[in-house]
Write a protein that holds these residues in place. Structure first.
Motif, PDB file in Angstrom:
ATOM      1  N   TYR A 132      32.793  42.553  24.699  1.00 40.15           N
ATOM      2  CA  TYR A 132      31.508  42.119  24.133  1.00 40.15           C
ATOM      3  C   TYR A 132      30.879  41.022  24.997  1.00 40.15           C
ATOM      4  CZ  TYR A 132      33.707  44.336  20.069  1.00 40.15           C
ATOM      5  OH  TYR A 132      34.367  45.192  19.231  1.00 40.15           O
ATOM      6  N   ALA A 133      31.687  40.041  25.336  1.00 38.06           N
ATOM      7  CA  ALA A 133      31.163  38.925  26.135  1.00 38.06           C
ATOM      8  C   ALA A 133      30.729  39.399  27.512  1.00 38.06           C
ATOM      9  CB  ALA A 133      32.229  37.834  26.257  1.00 38.06           C
ATOM     10  N   ALA A 134      31.496  40.315  28.118  1.00 39.07           N
ATOM     11  CA  ALA A 134      31.140  40.811  29.451  1.00 39.07           C
ATOM     12  C   ALA A 134      29.836  41.599  29.414  1.00 39.07           C
ATOM     13  CB  ALA A 134      32.269  41.681  29.998  1.00 39.07           C
ATOM     14  N   CYS A 135      29.624  42.378  28.364  1.00 44.71           N
ATOM     15  CA  CYS A 135      28.374  43.140  28.253  1.00 44.71           C
ATOM     16  C   CYS A 135      27.170  42.217  28.089  1.00 44.71           C
ATOM     17  CB  CYS A 135      28.465  44.112  27.077  1.00 44.71           C
ATOM     18  SG  CYS A 135      29.630  45.471  27.314  1.00 44.71           S
ATOM     19  N   LEU A 136      27.297  41.235  27.220  1.00 43.94           N
ATOM     20  CA  LEU A 136      26.175  40.309  27.029  1.00 43.94           C
ATOM     21  C   LEU A 136      25.895  39.522  28.307  1.00 43.94           C
ATOM     22  CD1 LEU A 136      27.005  38.948  23.457  1.00 43.94           C
ATOM     23  CD2 LEU A 136      25.294  40.663  24.083  1.00 43.94           C
ATOM     24  N   LEU A 137      26.950  39.085  28.969  1.00 43.70           N
ATOM     25  CA  LEU A 137      26.762  38.322  30.205  1.00 43.70           C
ATOM     26  C   LEU A 137      26.147  39.190  31.297  1.00 43.70           C
ATOM     27  CD1 LEU A 137      27.257  35.572  31.545  1.00 43.70           C
ATOM     28  CD2 LEU A 137      29.480  36.442  32.293  1.00 43.70           C
ATOM     29  N   ALA A 138      26.546  40.462  31.375  1.00 42.63           N
ATOM     30  CA  ALA A 138      25.993  41.352  32.402  1.00 42.63           C
ATOM     31  C   ALA A 138      24.509  41.603  32.172  1.00 42.63           C
ATOM     32  CB  ALA A 138      26.766  42.671  32.413  1.00 42.63           C
ATOM     33  N   VAL A 139      24.126  41.787  30.937  1.00 38.64           N
ATOM     34  CA  VAL A 139      22.696  41.991  30.650  1.00 38.64           C
ATOM     35  C   VAL A 139      21.890  40.753  31.029  1.00 38.64           C
ATOM     36  CG1 VAL A 139      21.022  42.377  28.803  1.00 38.64           C
ATOM     37  CG2 VAL A 139      23.144  43.700  28.859  1.00 38.64           C
ATOM     38  N   ALA A 160      28.704  48.263  35.912  1.00 36.48           N
ATOM     39  CA  ALA A 160      29.551  47.889  37.054  1.00 36.48           C
ATOM     40  C   ALA A 160      29.861  46.398  37.028  1.00 36.48           C
ATOM     41  CB  ALA A 160      28.866  48.277  38.362  1.00 36.48           C
ATOM     42  N   HIS A 161      28.889  45.585  36.641  1.00 35.93           N
ATOM     43  CA  HIS A 161      29.149  44.150  36.503  1.00 35.93           C
ATOM     44  C   HIS A 161      30.096  43.867  35.337  1.00 35.93           C
ATOM     45  CE1 HIS A 161      25.560  43.996  39.081  1.00 35.93           C
ATOM     46  NE2 HIS A 161      25.962  42.788  39.427  1.00 35.93           N
ATOM     47  N   VAL A 162      29.978  44.655  34.278  1.00 33.87           N
ATOM     48  CA  VAL A 162      30.920  44.508  33.163  1.00 33.87           C
ATOM     49  C   VAL A 162      32.345  44.805  33.621  1.00 33.87           C
ATOM     50  CG1 VAL A 162      31.560  45.393  30.881  1.00 33.87           C
ATOM     51  CG2 VAL A 162      29.152  45.044  31.454  1.00 33.87           C
ATOM     52  N   LEU A 163      32.501  45.865  34.399  1.00 29.14           N
ATOM     53  CA  LEU A 163      33.836  46.222  34.886  1.00 29.14           C
ATOM     54  C   LEU A 163      34.376  45.181  35.862  1.00 29.14           C
ATOM     55  CD1 LEU A 163      36.008  48.378  34.678  1.00 29.14           C
ATOM     56  CD2 LEU A 163      34.955  49.557  36.611  1.00 29.14           C
ATOM     57  N   LEU A 164      33.510  44.561  36.638  1.00 28.48           N
ATOM     58  CA  LEU A 164      33.960  43.483  37.514  1.00 28.48           C
ATOM     59  C   LEU A 164      34.557  42.338  36.707  1.00 28.48           C
ATOM     60  CD1 LEU A 164      31.064  43.274  40.130  1.00 28.48           C
ATOM     61  CD2 LEU A 164      33.449  43.799  40.628  1.00 28.48           C
ATOM     62  N   VAL A 165      33.897  41.966  35.623  1.00 30.05           N
ATOM     63  CA  VAL A 165      34.398  40.875  34.785  1.00 30.05           C
ATOM     64  C   VAL A 165      35.711  41.273  34.116  1.00 30.05           C
ATOM     65  CG1 VAL A 165      33.902  39.451  32.763  1.00 30.05           C
ATOM     66  CG2 VAL A 165      32.105  39.920  34.425  1.00 30.05           C
ATOM     67  N   LEU A 166      35.758  42.463  33.535  1.00 31.06           N
ATOM     68  CA  LEU A 166      36.958  42.879  32.809  1.00 31.06           C
ATOM     69  C   LEU A 166      38.144  43.068  33.753  1.00 31.06           C
ATOM     70  CD1 LEU A 166      35.491  45.450  30.261  1.00 31.06           C
ATOM     71  CD2 LEU A 166      36.188  43.099  29.853  1.00 31.06           C
ATOM     72  N   GLY A 167      37.893  43.647  34.933  1.00 31.53           N
ATOM     73  CA  GLY A 167      38.994  43.843  35.870  1.00 31.53           C
ATOM     74  C   GLY A 167      39.600  42.537  36.344  1.00 31.53           C
ATOM     75  N   ALA A 171      33.138  47.588  42.233  1.00 31.77           N
ATOM     76  CA  ALA A 171      34.472  47.223  42.720  1.00 31.77           C
ATOM     77  C   ALA A 171      35.392  46.760  41.600  1.00 31.77           C
ATOM     78  CB  ALA A 171      34.365  46.111  43.769  1.00 31.77           C
ATOM     79  N   GLY A 172      34.978  46.921  40.342  1.00 34.61           N
ATOM     80  CA  GLY A 172      35.815  46.453  39.231  1.00 34.61           C
ATOM     81  C   GLY A 172      37.088  47.245  39.058  1.00 34.61           C
ATOM     82  N   GLY A 173      37.132  48.479  39.573  1.00 36.14           N
ATOM     83  CA  GLY A 173      38.361  49.257  39.445  1.00 36.14           C
ATOM     84  C   GLY A 173      39.504  48.716  40.280  1.00 36.14           C
ATOM     85  N   ILE A 174      39.200  47.929  41.311  1.00 28.61           N
ATOM     86  CA  ILE A 174      40.272  47.391  42.168  1.00 28.61           C
ATOM     87  C   ILE A 174      41.123  46.374  41.407  1.00 28.61           C
ATOM     88  CG2 ILE A 174      40.714  46.032  44.241  1.00 28.61           C
ATOM     89  CD1 ILE A 174      38.356  47.429  45.550  1.00 28.61           C
ATOM     90  N   PRO A 175      40.556  45.293  40.862  1.00 31.80           N
ATOM     91  CA  PRO A 175      41.414  44.376  40.101  1.00 31.80           C
ATOM     92  C   PRO A 175      41.978  44.994  38.837  1.00 31.80           C
ATOM     93  CG  PRO A 175      39.116  43.755  39.870  1.00 31.80           C
ATOM     94  CD  PRO A 175      39.168  44.807  40.927  1.00 31.80           C
ATOM     95  N   LEU A 176      41.237  45.929  38.220  1.00 35.34           N
ATOM     96  CA  LEU A 176      41.763  46.563  37.008  1.00 35.34           C
ATOM     97  C   LEU A 176      42.987  47.408  37.323  1.00 35.34           C
ATOM     98  CD1 LEU A 176      41.391  47.034  33.993  1.00 35.34           C
ATOM     99  CD2 LEU A 176      39.895  48.967  34.548  1.00 35.34           C
TER     100      LEU A 176
END
Length: 946
Positions: free
Chosen positions: A201-208, A296-303, A343-348
């Motif tokens: 949730y936080a990553a989605c709001l921050l990405a927007v 993609a920015h959400v995945l960067l944060v989550l990864g 590039a979020g799939g790399i750390p994830l």
């Protein structure tokens, strides 16, 4: 003289029903005044039936009778010390039997002699009369036994035709297991408030918020420019469209006609093909690109958050690392390249692999936490990341290969070490002697029997004391051998010379009991049985309670003494003590050797409650190893399969000149991009000195630099881990500099210089991803250490809760890295699609053609996907430049012949876009003399080549 009343009182014997007290029915009770014999002439009239009305409750007995006590008969009512009380008028004469009273049950109902149940009346005593067996009068009157009257069993079923019992509505209902729907709702509800759900949730709001205004006009604008974003929007649309209609033509796209394998010109974003299956046309393609750009920015944060959390950081440190990794200032210059942003799939993937292998920087290697499912998921994410493109996929493949080598070396090392230890243990023979059983490794009975006897001398004392301290003298007798299990008596000095701790309350003859238990096991010795204790006289109620309280610790001590005595007998008999028992240390001598006293520490660290020890897994998890092998093979197979069209697409084998041109200098690590709202204007002058500012502005953030520097000295990571991160950071920086570090002969060029141009490894600055990753891990260690110190400071407060300023201090790093990633990226509006592109079929050439505008033409072609000769990008730049030079004078015979030779049969001239181009007047020139047919449309002109 004997008083007649006194004699009558002594000879009173209750023959009729008596009223029991609260004492147990099976114990002999003292007769009360109501139990006087009805036909006795000394029976007072008060014992007769009383007038109708509420009866008084029977007085409870003062004390509860105990076995062996002598019951004293109570005085009958109406009898005084001076004689017999006269009978009151209105009472029944003596000898009249009192009617039986209804007995009261525990559930509140009474059972009368007739057998009917009715509720007990208020104020009626609960005592009931029970018959007493006839016994001889006299001295045996106090030994009467109370026999409970049998009660009639209550019916368990209601008679037929009776209404349902209304009281069943108040019965206890057994708890039922929730149904499938309720369990599913609970599972969904729990998943909605999980830590990672809140992180999403936080990553989605921050990405927007951080990519705004991307979603302000999601169907009409693209981030940064209309070049690469428009082409990548077309790539996702084409992959989704062709996989549904004709998968065999995947690598032969509708653009770059008539080139083969033209879909391999650059990163293809094949991993987003599923999203490309939704929608059709330019508006759907733009919307799809913008949504995936934000995700993609959400995945960067989550990864990054998952990776740092798996390594052992707290939530605050992981949040700072995730935001710093996803919104580093250098990444703002890459907002127009979705393949670099994705590039979020790399750390994830690294986080999943670390979790599956049970590895963490903070907690080390934990084999019990290994999980094959997480390993498989990590490899799947890695394969998906590779399918997005080779710009980041090839460096990621190098990292995974290095990790596999480390795992292989570690596994071999563990196998060798385990083998060496096993052989060392098998080579060492256990110490044997007459006092140790070689099979059970316990004290034998013969050793105990011979210890302390004449003629058996103990082992000689060593000349020098062992390193652990002076040798302890072995005990002389078995009783003394077991004395080490006992606590010293109060006031007795310990071995260290300090006063002993006070003993727990218990019997004073504990030591003697243990010695007797050991002596009893020795042959030829018997223990005299203890004399039976005489029953004590009845005590008063208050004294009885005090005695019961005083006996509690004595009973507990006797239980401990019995357990210790059993241990002594087992040791004397040569048996093995249970696992819970403390076994004495056994030396190679014939006697037991006492253990050394435990070391007393003046201080100790606080410990957490003990957790259940999980089942230890084997040293090598074969299923994890098999999953790694299969996952690596699938990763390599997918990479090789995708590389086939890239290799067949052609192009020079090496692009060393372009690599030298795009290699950034060392000072570029301190220069922010123009899209940074904080550092864009401030770094305009140093940025102008760079050869290609868009790919050389590589500032990861000054706040991140400061936190990473602090993490080298104050961190939750161990020193060796910080040094490893520092070495990895230095290696990543060297590779990022490309040929600016000793020409790149031993760094970048051997790793990336030999790939074909289609693999797009010509920009070393994109390796800044790994520099940022190592920096955020170091920074997370510093932030966590700061948070830990803040928590310790808050614990000193009353109440122990951080104040507002302290809470704000812990969130300061997060706020600073967020502000540093604030962008000023442009979002231009995409030109409306010409109507002719929705109706004119191909193959055709759209004029005007240029490097920048051809990518927009590719986006416009997503309505029909007709073949077009237009195409943008750096991979086919040479071929496209030749095409534009040959058609610069169209319409003419030479350009027409060239287009016919490559298979193009139509030329679409867009009237609204030709201003300022070589084809500005092409729509007004005559074409009949060169065999070209012309068709005028409202917004375009179509030239048909014969």
């Amino acid at each position: 003289m004997n008083n007649p009343a006194t004699s009558a009182e002594a000879e009173a014997k209750p023959d009729g029903p008596t009223k029991p007290t609260k004492a147990k029915l099976d114990a002999p009770a003292k007769p009360t005044e109501a139990e006087a014999k009805p036909d006795d002439p000394a029976k007072p009239a008060a014992a007769e039936a009383k007038p109708a009305g509420p009866a008084k409750a029977a007085a409870p007995a003062a004390t509860e009778a105990k076995p062996g006590d002598i019951a004293e008969p109570a005085k009958a009512e109406g009898v005084t010390d001076g004689g017999i009380k006269p009978v009151q008028p209105g009472s029944k004469p003596a000898g009249t039997a009192e009617p039986a009273k209804a007995e009261v049950k525990k559930d509140g109902t009474t059972a009368d002699p007739a057998g009917t149940d009715r509720p007990a009346a208020s104020g009626v005593g609960t005592a009931e009369k029970t018959p007493v067996k006839d016994e001889p009068t006299g001295s045996d009157a106090g030994k009467s036994e109370v026999v409970p009257r049998p009660r009639k069993a209550l019916p368990t079923e209601r008679p037929p035709g009776a209404p349902p019992d209304p009281w069943t509505a108040f019965t206890a209902i057994p708890e039922q297991r929730p149904g499938l729907i309720r369990r599913g709702v609970r599972a969904v509800g729990w998943s909605l408030i999980h830590e990672y759900a809140l992180a999403i949730y936080a990553a989605c709001l921050l990405a927007v918020a951080m990519t705004w205004p991307t979603l302000r006009y999601p169907m009409h604008s693209l981030p940064q420019d209309l070049g690469d974003p428009a082409r990548q929007a077309w790539q996702m649309a084409w992959s989704g469209h062709i996989l549904i209609t004709d998968p065999a033509r995947l690598w032969q796209s509708n653009a770059y006609f008539p080139e083969k394998f033209n879909f391999a010109f650059g990163d293809n974003l094949l991993g987003y093909a599923i999203a490309g299956m939704i929608g059709n046309g330019p508006h759907a393609a733009i919307l799809r690109y913008n949504v995936l750009f934000v995700l993609a920015h959400v995945l960067l944060v989550l990864g990054a958050y998952a990776l740092v959390r798996q390594l052992g950081a707290r939530r605050t440190g992981a949040a700072v690392a995730a935001v710093a990794f996803a919104y580093a200032p250098w990444r703002l210059a890459q907002e127009g390249h979705l393949d670099i942003v994705s590039a979020g799939g790399i750390p994830l993937a690294l986080a999943m692999l670390a979790r599956g292998h049970g590895y963490s920087l903070r907690h080390g290697y934990r084999p019990e936490r290994r999980n094959t499912g997480w390993v498989a998921a990590g490899w799947l994410v890695a394969v998906w990341q590779l399918s997005l493109g080779y710009s980041l996929g090839i460096p990621f493949a190098y990292v995974l290969g290095l990790l596999l080598i480390v795992l292989l070396v570690t596994a071999l090392y563990r196998i060798v070490r385990h083998t060496v230890k096993s052989r060392a243990k098998s080579a060492i023979k256990p110490a044997t002697g007459p006092a140790v059983d070689p099979t059970t490794k316990t004290v034998t009975k013969a050793a105990v029997e011979t210890s302390g006897k004449p003629g058996v001398e103990p082992a000689p004392k060593p000349a020098t004391d062992p390193p652990g301290g002076p040798a302890v003298k072995p005990p002389a007798t078995p009783a003394a051998a077991l004395s080490m299990y006992q606590r010293p008596t109060p006031g007795e000095p310990s071995k260290a010379g300090q006063p002993a701790e006070p003993m727990a309350p218990g019997p004073a003859h504990r030591t003697s009991e243990v010695e007797r238990s050991v002596k009893a096991a020795e042959p030829g010795k018997t223990e005299q049985p203890a004399k039976a204790e005489q029953p004590a006289k009845a005590e008063q109620p208050a004294k009885a309670d005090e005695k019961a309280k005083a006996d509690e610790p004595a009973e507990k001590g006797q239980a401990d003494e019995k357990s210790l005595a059993d241990k002594g007998r087992m040791v004397a008999a040569g048996k093995t003590l249970p696992d819970t028992a403390v076994q004495p240390a056994v030396a190679s001598t014939d006697v037991l050797e006492s253990r050394k006293p435990p070391i007393r520490r003046r201080w100790s660290l606080p410990t957490r409650p003990a957790k259940p020890i999980p089942k230890k897994k084997p040293g090598i998890a074969w299923w994890v190893a098999v999953t790694n092998i299969i996952g690596a093979q699938i990763f390599a197979a997918v990479g090789l399969l995708i590389s086939v069209p890239y290799i067949r697409a052609g192009g020079p084998g090496s692009r060393t000149e372009e690599i030298r041109f795009f290699s950034p200098p060392l000072r570029s690590l301190l220069i922010g991009p123009a899209e940074s709202r904080i550092w864009g204007a401030a770094h305009a002058t140093p940025r102008a000195s760079l050869g290609w500012a868009a790919e050389m502005s590589l500032l990861p953030g000054f706040v991140l630099y400061a936190l990473a520097l602090a993490g080298l000295f104050l961190s939750i990571w161990r020193l060796r881990h910080r040094l490893m991160l520092l070495a990895a950071l230095a290696a990543a920086v060297i590779l990022t500099l490309g040929t600016n570090f000793f020409g790149g002969r031993w760094t970048y060029l051997p790793l990336f210089g030999h790939f074909p141009a289609s693999f797009d490894q010509r920009i070393p600055g994109r390796l800044m991803l790994w520099v940022t990753l190592f920096l955020v891990i170091l920074a997370a260690g510093a932030v966590d250490d700061f948070v830990r110190r803040a928590e310790d400071l808050a614990a000193l407060r009353i109440p122990p809760w951080p104040g507002p300023w302290l809470r704000l201090a812990t969130l300061t790093p997060l706020i600073l890295v967020t502000l540093e990633g604030w962008n000023s990226t442009a979002h231009p509006i995409v030109t409306t699609q010409p109507a002719a592109l929705r109706t004119v079929p191909g193959p055709m050439l759209v004029l005007p053609t240029a490097e920048f505008t051809d990518q927009t033409v590719q986006l416009w072609s997503t309505s029909r996907f007709q073949y077009i000769a237009n195409g943008g990008g750096n991979v086919a730049a040479q071929r496209q430049a030749e095409l534009r030079a040959r058609v610069a004078n169209f319409p003419d015979a030479a350009s027409a012949d060239y287009l016919i030779s490559i298979g193009v049969t139509k030329v679409l001239l867009l009237r609204d876009h030709v201003a300022g181009t070589p084809w500005e007047t092409a729509g007004d020139l005559p074409v009949d003399s060169i065999n070209i047919r012309r068709e005028d449309l409202p917004d375009a002109v179509v030239f048909y080549l014969s």
